[in-house]
Design an enzyme around this catalytic site. Structure first.
Site, PDB file in Angstrom:
ATOM      1  N   TYR A 154      39.349  32.090  48.175  1.00 32.98           N
ATOM      2  CA  TYR A 154      40.927  32.208  48.162  1.00 32.98           C
ATOM      3  C   TYR A 154      41.705  31.514  49.283  1.00 32.98           C
ATOM      4  O   TYR A 154      42.520  30.763  49.115  1.00 32.98           O
ATOM      5  CB  TYR A 154      41.001  33.859  48.423  1.00 32.98           C
ATOM      6  CG  TYR A 154      42.530  34.366  48.383  1.00 32.98           C
ATOM      7  CD1 TYR A 154      42.991  34.679  46.979  1.00 32.98           C
ATOM      8  CD2 TYR A 154      43.256  34.614  49.554  1.00 32.98           C
ATOM      9  CE1 TYR A 154      44.448  35.122  46.942  1.00 32.98           C
ATOM     10  CE2 TYR A 154      44.238  34.859  49.406  1.00 32.98           C
ATOM     11  CZ  TYR A 154      45.016  35.212  48.248  1.00 32.98           C
ATOM     12  OH  TYR A 154      46.465  35.780  48.258  1.00 32.98           O
TER      13      TYR A 154
ATOM     14  N   HIS B 261      50.078  40.858  37.234  1.00 31.33           N
ATOM     15  CA  HIS B 261      49.102  39.937  37.911  1.00 31.33           C
ATOM     16  C   HIS B 261      47.781  40.499  38.225  1.00 31.33           C
ATOM     17  O   HIS B 261      46.919  39.767  38.834  1.00 31.33           O
ATOM     18  CB  HIS B 261      49.965  39.939  39.399  1.00 31.33           C
ATOM     19  CG  HIS B 261      49.434  38.746  40.240  1.00 31.33           C
ATOM     20  ND1 HIS B 261      49.616  37.444  40.101  1.00 31.33           N
ATOM     21  CD2 HIS B 261      49.086  38.860  41.692  1.00 31.33           C
ATOM     22  CE1 HIS B 261      49.137  36.791  41.117  1.00 31.33           C
ATOM     23  NE2 HIS B 261      48.761  37.593  41.948  1.00 31.33           N
TER      24      HIS B 261
END
Length: 695
Positions: free
Chosen positions: A463, A661
């Site tokens: 990430y 999302h």
């Protein structure tokens, strides 16, 4: 047996003559038309791309077997951490394969729980999710937010907890907000935006959030405006009532910047003004609790790894602020107040430690945890002697514990039963050096007894941004990957919050390349240490992690066999023009600024593809209703990648319908997507899947 790599025929993505001038540099944007999500040609393109993708996936023999195994493993009871309000406990539970978790209530831990709200009844296909709840102090009323098809937009309603009936209250156009009740249980504070254009509500920019008070039984049009700033379009407001009911604490946020302001309002004064306690965006301040006029905060002011301070609102001058718990070597993640003591959660090399301090800041003890992993919970009221927490690791499904603050005893409250043996797997944490010599930790999990011969299919997940910490957690999807013989690797890249604000800032704005270098160095370490090879290595990540994957596969196409960028930010020159994208300028920089533009343009995935390059096998994933990172990012990147790519590796885009999302996505859709992901990697990495004898 190796599969035959037949070149795919992709749908035509026509180009338009669109050229933009950025600070004197001409930048073509030939797929600009894909930003129009409602146009017939975009819809036709979506349908054509999905046809190619799902046809490809359906021909992978192992896909159905993987889906069946995912479904079987997923079918176990999952619990959230209970909390108490009034004389009631509340928690979520999922029986196993329910699309959405169900909210339960009970008056004692020995009672039979009762369903309070089942979101699965709100739609036939499970695409309406429960996205927020707030219980009144007397435990009699539930305010709850719902979201449809994965959108960030929420509607809020109110339910009588005793009868289970909804009241007439119905609030709309709420986004990035919770709710907080006044102690008379007559209403609650919340934040909303003005009503958007119906046709473009999923891409329009979100500015000018306002903080309101809603009184029960009145229409939303009569809600009282508590605070807004007409001259500050980017400011957002989070209002919460203190445990003693006296103050409304207003945290003022600006985009995704971790720095915030703190205002407050004395609710005992009918015409009390909002007081600006902290009026500069200089640090992060998280309100913990108050003792009369003394407010306790967790902050990174002059302490990048966090500390606890006290501010007396009667004498709020900075020189009178008191440090209660100083910065430690570990990163302070959160602080609660229980049994009249501070309960603190620290991260040590990306795993949790829980420490207790008295109100003067003196250390009392560290709580013994079930192992090395991630802990959540330890919340409640100031004088509670009972609390709950969850513990999870890569091989430990999330288990809920009850903790007695007086005796220090942990007892299991709910423990899931999953059809696997954790003893068959091992996890280790290693440290490797990035390109500039920075020491980066990485977790590696796999079946015991694998050979380090460079032939293990490996999934490297990352990430690296927005101060988000990646810590060990259990995932059925990852378990199935390991059952396929796969290695799962998760590095703690710069840009995250694992080592505090300095670690975060080392991976943001002009330092963003550090994040990509950290990820590439992780891949090289795995190869050098014979876990895998470039032919067996896949990378994945979502949102900011989707950007990470796309940037790295472009910078080092030779290093990876496959890439799975999900809901990624791919156009770094136009991300700020849609929904909440402007809020990421604090993280990425602003393309309208000449210096920031240079940095962004240098790594923007959409703008750095080189025609004639053989890129890894790629499956981009996004969703039609994603109003966080609008799907046009993925659409444009897919079109450009298909045009630039040379070679036979598939380049696909999988576009989910009636989803956003990721938050609130129904279980059925999560399983389908995971099956497609692993099936794609089985094909791309040439993994032999033993035929199952199960029916």
């Amino acid at each position: 047996m190796p599969y035959s790599k037949k070149p795919l025929t992709y749908p035509e993505s026509h180009k338009v003559e669109q050229v933009d001038d950025y600070h004197g540099i001409k930048v073509p944007d030939p797929y600009r038309w894909l930003e129009n999500l409602e146009s017939e040609e975009t819809k036709a393109w979506i349908e054509a791309q999905n046809q190619v993708t799902f046809s490809f996936l359906s021909e992978i023999p192992a896909r159905e077997q993987i889906k069946q195994r995912l479904t079987k493993l997923w079918d176990y009871e999952k619990y959230s951490i209970p909390f108490k309000e009034g004389n009631r406990y509340f928690y979520y539970k999922n029986d196993g394969l329910q699309n959405q978790s169900v909210l339960y209530t009970l008056t004692s831990l020995d009672d039979e729980p009762r369903v309070l709200l089942d979101p699965n009844l709100l739609s036939e296909d499970g695409t309406v999710a429960l996205t927020g709840i707030a219980i009144s102090k007397d435990g009699k009323l539930l305010a709850y937010g719902i979201s449809k098809s994965g959108s960030d937009w929420q509607e809020w309603k109110v339910r009588d907890i005793e009868t289970g009936e909804d009241l007439s209250d119905h609030l709309q156009w709420i986004k990035f907000s919770g709710a907080s009740w006044t102690h008379d249980s007559q209403g609650f504070f919340y934040s909303r935006y003005d009503e958007p254009n119906e046709a473009t509500q999923f891409e329009d920019v979100n500015y000018y959030q306002k903080l309101f008070y809603h009184r029960l039984g009145t229409p939303q049009s009569e809600d009282i405006l508590i605070y807004h700033r007409a001259e500050q379009k980017e400011w957002g407001f989070s209002g919460s009532v203190t445990e003693d009911g006296r103050y409304l604490i207003i945290s003022v946020w600006r985009g995704t910047d971790t720095k915030n302001l703190v205002f407050y309002k004395d609710l005992t004064e009918p015409n009390g003004k909002v007081v600006e306690l902290i009026s500069f965006f200089e640090a992060k301040y998280s309100f913990i609790d108050n003792d009369g006029s003394v407010f306790w905060f967790q902050t990174d002011l002059d302490a990048p790894r966090g500390r606890v301070i006290a501010i007396d609102t009667k004498n709020p001058e900075r020189e009178r602020w008191q440090e209660i718990i100083p910065q430690a070597a570990e990163t302070l993640e959160g602080v609660g107040l229980l049994n009249n003591q501070f309960v603190t959660a620290y991260l040590k090399d990306a795993h949790t430690q829980i420490k207790i301090f008295d109100l003067s800041g003196s250390f009392i003890k560290e709580i013994e945890l079930p192992g090395i992993g991630s802990v959540d919970g330890f919340s409640g009221k100031r004088y509670d002697t009972e609390t709950f927490y969850s513990f999870t690791s890569f091989t430990t499904p999330t288990t809920i514990y009850r903790y007695d603050m007086v005796t220090g005893e942990s007892t299991i409250f709910r423990q899931p039963k999953v059809d696997f043996n954790p003893e068959d797997y091992e996890t280790k944490q290693i440290f490797y050096n990035s390109k500039d010599g920075t020491r980066v930790p990485m977790f590696i999990t796999h079946k015991k007894g694998i050979k380090l011969d460079g032939n293990n299919p490996t999934y490297l997940y990352g990430y690296g941004g927005f101060n988000v910490s990646l810590t060990p957690s259990f995932s059925v999807s990852v378990l199935v990957w390991m059952e396929l013989g796969g290695v799962y690797a998760m590095p703690n890249l710069r840009g995250g919050g694992e080592y505090g604000e300095e670690w975060h800032q080392a991976g943001m704005k002009q330092n963003k390349q550090n994040v990509f270098d950290d990820f590439i160095a992780a891949a090289e370490w795995l190869i050098d240490n014979k876990y895998t090879s470039p032919e067996k290595l896949a990378i994945g990540g979502g949102s900011n992690g989707g950007l990470l994957v796309a940037a790295c596969m472009i910078q080092r196409p030779d290093l990876f066999a496959a890439a799975l960028p999900a809901v990624g930010v791919m156009d770094m020159l136009r991300f700020h023009k849609f929904t909440i994208g402007w809020a990421w300028c604090s993280e990425y920089g602003n393309p309208d600024d000449p210096e920031d533009f240079k940095t962004l343009y240098a790594y923007s995935p959409l703008h750095n593809l080189k025609p004639g390059t053989a890129y890894p096998a790629t499956m981009i994933t996004t969703a039609e209703r994603d109003d966080r990172v609008i799907p046009a990012h993925s659409f444009k990147f897919a079109a450009a990648l298909q045009a630039a790519h040379a070679g036979d590796n598939p380049v696909l885009i999988r576009i989910e319908t009636k989803a956003g999302h990721g938050a609130g996505k129904p279980t059925a859709k999560i399983i389908e997507e995971a099956a497609d992901k692993w099936a794609f990697l089985v094909r791309a990495l040439d993994i032999e899947v033993p035929v199952s004898n199960e029916s």
